[in-house]
Enzyme design. Sequence first.
Site, mmCIF file in Angstrom:
data_model
loop_
_atom_site.group_PDB
_atom_site.id
_atom_site.type_symbol
_atom_site.label_atom_id
_atom_site.label_comp_id
_atom_site.label_asym_id
_atom_site.label_seq_id
_atom_site.Cartn_x
_atom_site.Cartn_y
_atom_site.Cartn_z
ATOM 1 N N ARG A 86 -6.092 10.501 16.976
ATOM 2 C CA ARG A 86 -6.256 10.357 18.429
ATOM 3 C C ARG A 86 -5.506 9.111 18.901
ATOM 4 O O ARG A 86 -5.407 8.131 18.170
ATOM 5 C CB ARG A 86 -7.740 10.217 18.794
ATOM 6 C CG ARG A 86 -8.506 11.513 18.733
ATOM 7 C CD ARG A 86 -9.920 11.333 19.238
ATOM 8 N NE ARG A 86 -10.722 10.503 18.371
ATOM 9 C CZ ARG A 86 -10.961 9.209 18.532
ATOM 10 N NH1 ARG A 86 -10.484 8.568 19.583
ATOM 11 N NH2 ARG A 86 -11.713 8.539 17.683
ATOM 12 N N TYR A 216 -1.962 17.205 17.589
ATOM 13 C CA TYR A 216 -2.990 16.854 16.612
ATOM 14 C C TYR A 216 -4.404 16.773 17.166
ATOM 15 O O TYR A 216 -4.659 16.082 18.157
ATOM 16 C CB TYR A 216 -2.654 15.492 15.974
ATOM 17 C CG TYR A 216 -3.428 15.277 14.708
ATOM 18 C CD1 TYR A 216 -2.973 15.839 13.524
ATOM 19 C CD2 TYR A 216 -4.637 14.590 14.690
ATOM 20 C CE1 TYR A 216 -3.685 15.688 12.354
ATOM 21 C CE2 TYR A 216 -5.356 14.439 13.525
ATOM 22 C CZ TYR A 216 -4.882 14.982 12.358
ATOM 23 O OH TYR A 216 -5.596 14.848 11.198
ATOM 24 N N LYS A 225 -13.010 16.438 22.393
ATOM 25 C CA LYS A 225 -13.194 15.103 22.952
ATOM 26 C C LYS A 225 -12.973 15.129 24.468
ATOM 27 O O LYS A 225 -13.635 14.420 25.214
ATOM 28 C CB LYS A 225 -12.212 14.124 22.295
ATOM 29 C CG LYS A 225 -12.366 14.048 20.795
ATOM 30 C CD LYS A 225 -13.743 13.583 20.418
ATOM 31 C CE LYS A 225 -13.972 13.639 18.936
ATOM 32 N NZ LYS A 225 -15.333 13.247 18.567
ATOM 33 N N HIS A 245 -21.689 11.589 21.574
ATOM 34 C CA HIS A 245 -20.938 11.679 20.321
ATOM 35 C C HIS A 245 -21.941 11.583 19.166
ATOM 36 O O HIS A 245 -22.035 10.558 18.501
ATOM 37 C CB HIS A 245 -19.932 10.512 20.281
ATOM 38 C CG HIS A 245 -18.895 10.620 19.217
ATOM 39 N ND1 HIS A 245 -18.205 9.529 18.749
ATOM 40 C CD2 HIS A 245 -18.402 11.682 18.539
ATOM 41 C CE1 HIS A 245 -17.339 9.905 17.831
ATOM 42 N NE2 HIS A 245 -17.444 11.202 17.676
ATOM 43 N N SER A 267 -16.316 7.574 15.043
ATOM 44 C CA SER A 267 -15.477 8.519 14.295
ATOM 45 C C SER A 267 -15.269 8.031 12.864
ATOM 46 O O SER A 267 -15.037 6.845 12.632
ATOM 47 C CB SER A 267 -14.107 8.631 14.970
ATOM 48 O OG SER A 267 -14.276 8.924 16.330
ATOM 49 N N CYS A 269 -17.327 7.746 10.394
ATOM 50 C CA CYS A 269 -18.365 6.875 9.842
ATOM 51 C C CYS A 269 -19.497 7.695 9.202
ATOM 52 O O CYS A 269 -20.607 7.190 9.036
ATOM 53 C CB CYS A 269 -18.934 5.950 10.910
ATOM 54 S SG CYS A 269 -17.801 4.653 11.397
ATOM 55 N N ASP A 294 -20.904 16.509 15.413
ATOM 56 C CA ASP A 294 -20.059 15.571 16.178
ATOM 57 C C ASP A 294 -20.507 15.370 17.622
ATOM 58 O O ASP A 294 -20.354 14.279 18.143
ATOM 59 C CB ASP A 294 -18.605 16.075 16.160
ATOM 60 C CG ASP A 294 -17.605 15.024 16.620
ATOM 61 O OD1 ASP A 294 -17.758 13.852 16.235
ATOM 62 O OD2 ASP A 294 -16.674 15.374 17.370
ATOM 63 N N ARG A 385 -7.732 16.360 7.936
ATOM 64 C CA ARG A 385 -8.928 17.040 8.445
ATOM 65 C C ARG A 385 -9.074 18.457 7.912
ATOM 66 O O ARG A 385 -8.090 19.093 7.533
ATOM 67 C CB ARG A 385 -8.834 17.141 9.978
ATOM 68 C CG ARG A 385 -8.794 15.807 10.707
ATOM 69 C CD ARG A 385 -10.137 15.164 10.742
ATOM 70 N NE ARG A 385 -10.139 13.902 11.457
ATOM 71 C CZ ARG A 385 -11.112 13.522 12.286
ATOM 72 N NH1 ARG A 385 -12.140 14.297 12.524
ATOM 73 N NH2 ARG A 385 -11.067 12.342 12.870
ATOM 74 N N GLY A 510 -26.661 11.248 -0.030
ATOM 75 C CA GLY A 510 -27.974 11.910 -0.115
ATOM 76 C C GLY A 510 -29.120 10.914 -0.048
ATOM 77 O O GLY A 510 -30.218 11.224 0.456
HETATM 78 C C1 OXD Z 1 -13.293 11.922 16.184
HETATM 79 C C2 OXD Z 1 -13.405 13.331 15.793
HETATM 80 O O1 OXD Z 1 -12.192 11.347 16.094
HETATM 81 O O2 OXD Z 1 -14.532 13.839 15.818
HETATM 82 O O3 OXD Z 1 -14.303 11.358 16.598
HETATM 83 O O4 OXD Z 1 -12.386 13.965 15.469
HETATM 84 MN MN MN Z 2 -16.042 12.558 16.627
#
Ligand code: OXD
Ligand code: MN
Length: 601
Positions: A86, A216, A225, A245, A267, A269, A294, A385, A510
Amino acid sequence: MKNPAPAIFPPDGIGEGAPANQAVLDWVHEIAILTEPENIFWCDGSDRENEFLVSESLKQNVLIELNQKRVPRSYLHRSNPNDVARVEQFTFVCTPTKEEAGPTNNWSEPAETYKKLRGLLQGAMRGRTLFVIPYIMGPPDSPLAKVGFEITDSKYVVLNMRIMTRMGEVAVKRLGNDPEAEWNRGVHSLLDINPERRFICHFPQDNAIISVGSGYGGNVLLSKKCLALRIGSYLARKQGWLAEHMLILGVESPEGKKHYVAAAFPSACGKTNFAMLIPPEHFKGWKITTVGDDIAWMQVRDGRLYAVNPENGYFGVVPGTSHQSNPNAMRSIAHDTIYTNVALTDDGDAWWEGKNGDPPEHAIDWRGNDWSPDSKEKAAHPNSRFTTPMRNNPALDRDVENGGGVPISAIIFGGRRSDTVPLVYESFDWARGVYLGATMASETTAAATGKVGQIRRDPMAMLPFCGYNIGEYFQHWLDIGKRLTDPPRIFSANWFRKDADGKFLWPGFGENMRVLKWILDRCEGSGGALKSPVGWLPSPHDLDLSGLDLDHKCVAELLCIDHEEWQNEIAAHKTFFDSLGGVVPQQLLDQRKELAARFKE
Ligand code: OXD
Ligand code: MN
């Protein structure tokens, strides 16, 4: 436009999914006149159409076929190396005044921006096909569901949108014939994939998005988004709901008691990993199910917060995904998946850093170059991805299609913090939870272009996604709280705290079930906690850590609130609030002072 001659000669009955709604037809006509495509292809989302587009994409090297025995119906796409994430610096919110976009968004004046974009789009689809994608976000029977149409000249976008949204007939039906109906207009063109002509522009008042110059992910799958978060958050404020989010997961005890939890992490994380968590052996009988990984759209009903996942698939970060870190994701991406920017092994499989097994002796890296374990470059891009349908997830929640949503018992805000922020704590109440979310920070990741590992404030993990003034967004959160008689409890979590040698203190993945279990105990009124200046903090024996190889010192460090670090933290909150130039609600400014005072008690 002259009578368009089909450029890709779709077989009979394919590319004929045009809706009857005149407003859509007029808009498509207008964009076609501007962009001058060879052909207009009305997507219907059918299997036949998908097969046709996949075969065309293979012929044109938009997709590379993977070994169909190993990963059936799965393909690799390589994006332009200048276009891998992004682009927040080229993302704009175009509102009549700068104040409406607020201090955290790039603002651009709507009329001028339309003019500039129209200039770039002029003739941009010459020799190309203009695809029209009808899609719906949210379960079709949900009061929150939103219809969108995306025009694109990218087959890759069409194939991804089919996975990520409910696409085709279902959206056309929901829209109906009413020319006044609410729907989102999205226009995307690859142009020449040049970062100098890359703009992702949102016009919230017009419910419109124009994205040019990228091919992309979040820049071009306009449902995600752009609509579900930036335009979504604007509509949510106007209409009295929340677009966030956040992942949404269900957690069921061995006795069959179920709670739903929503969690906002920035994102890359770990939202997808957390949403698909498999409890460790010690928690036999506990079950985690995924509603979304997400985005959460949440509404107030009968004093409670209910959430739906507007998406239909997962666009997840690949590197680090393994049978250890996320077995459900591994099973999900074993078929019917589009991989972007991973490596290709000599036997046609996808490979990435962190995948199970030894690295291949030779592969083709994400840029298309030879790669071996001795190479200095990564084989897969750090932001490579997978795009996979949510129905592939073995842990999919049974209520994922429930338009009324699932009731949320707890909200978690979390970031990547190597110090200061303890493993978990609970805010004293909703308003102080809003402060917690508003001041959260995280180290930046490869999900967006720019430096990785820099601490930045990322309120509610929405910094790049809030489509209006962040001060009003904070106020909206406070106002939603007033409508909740049974609000979710709000927690902070940090899986990423490190010791003095830079090693992670917490095993994560986990084992995060142990933190989740404490959160549920708190929701049920049974979990123990100590009062700390920041909120309710578990003492070591309040967390179920049995069977975990973690010494006392480590646990103490994980749960420690270091007063000196927090002095710096509270000062950083002030710097952040000050940087927003007077938009922060007084209630949050007061809370900062109260927090500072609690450290002096
Ligand atoms: C992000 C995604 O960048 O979900 O947050 O792709
Ligand atoms: Mn995201």
